[in-house]
Design a protein around this motif. Structure first.
Motif, mmCIF file in Angstrom:
data_model
loop_
_atom_site.group_PDB
_atom_site.id
_atom_site.type_symbol
_atom_site.label_atom_id
_atom_site.label_comp_id
_atom_site.label_asym_id
_atom_site.label_seq_id
_atom_site.Cartn_x
_atom_site.Cartn_y
_atom_site.Cartn_z
ATOM 1 N N GLU A 290 0.903 -1.348 0.051
ATOM 2 C CA GLU A 290 -0.041 -0.132 0.016
ATOM 3 C C GLU A 290 0.945 1.231 -0.088
ATOM 4 O OE1 GLU A 290 -3.943 1.761 2.374
ATOM 5 O OE2 GLU A 290 -3.342 -0.229 2.819
ATOM 6 N N GLU A 291 0.371 2.337 -0.803
ATOM 7 C CA GLU A 291 1.219 3.495 -0.789
ATOM 8 C C GLU A 291 1.259 4.024 0.496
ATOM 9 O OE1 GLU A 291 0.232 7.263 -3.638
ATOM 10 O OE2 GLU A 291 -1.124 7.390 -2.065
ATOM 11 N N GLY A 292 2.699 4.587 0.876
ATOM 12 C CA GLY A 292 3.210 4.976 2.087
ATOM 13 C C GLY A 292 4.070 4.079 2.901
ATOM 14 N N VAL A 293 3.663 2.745 2.456
ATOM 15 C CA VAL A 293 4.470 1.484 3.428
ATOM 16 C C VAL A 293 5.885 1.375 2.919
ATOM 17 C CG1 VAL A 293 4.294 -0.862 3.872
ATOM 18 C CG2 VAL A 293 1.984 0.222 3.697
ATOM 19 N N ILE A 294 6.572 1.331 3.841
ATOM 20 C CA ILE A 294 7.981 1.298 3.420
ATOM 21 C C ILE A 294 8.512 0.012 3.179
ATOM 22 C CG2 ILE A 294 10.484 1.827 4.364
ATOM 23 C CD1 ILE A 294 9.221 4.041 5.893
#
Length: 134
Positions: free
Chosen positions: A103-107
């Motif tokens: 998911e977007e924002g997950v490093i």
């Protein structure tokens, strides 16, 4: 004159360790959520025999897929946590189309590896650790 066929050395060798590398990253959206896809390839994919990816209806299914391939491929982070998997690759070339998404924002983890699990021979082939950044 008698000609004898000689097997190539590769025919008598077990498949090699997969050489995984990152191709690219690309954003995508599913159900209104934004993700990042990490696309990978296996440099030595053509050294794997095609029959490793044949449909194997005699082996346990992958969910509802009763013709799942003989060899399943799973992505793991460097600690061994499974990220994603493929159970329906049909030929060695398909190892050039594998990926996992976050998911977007997950490093992302710093490194990932894959494991090819030949379910017929109960043999696992673990790749190198590959970067998640280009």
């Amino acid at each position: 004159m008698h000609i004898q066929a000689v097997a190539t050395p590769a025919a008598n060798q077990p498949p090699p360790k997969p050489m995984l590398y990152l191709l690219k990253t690309e954003p995508y959206t599913v159900g209104g959520k934004n993700f990042m896809r990490y696309r990978y390839d296996v440099l030595n994919k053509m050294e794997y025999p095609a029959d490793m990816f044949a449909a194997a209806p005699s082996l346990p299914p992958c969910g509802l897929n009763t013709n799942a391939s003989r060899t399943w491929v799973d992505f793991f982070d460097s600690t061994g946590r499974r990220l994603y998997g493929f159970c329906a690759l049909s030929k060695p070339e398909d190892l050039g189309k594998i990926w996992f998404g976050l998911e977007e924002g997950v490093i992302p983890p710093s490194y990932v590896y894959i494991e090819l699990n030949d379910r017929q021979t109960n043999t696992k082939y673990k790749s190198n650790l590959a970067d998640t950044t280009l």
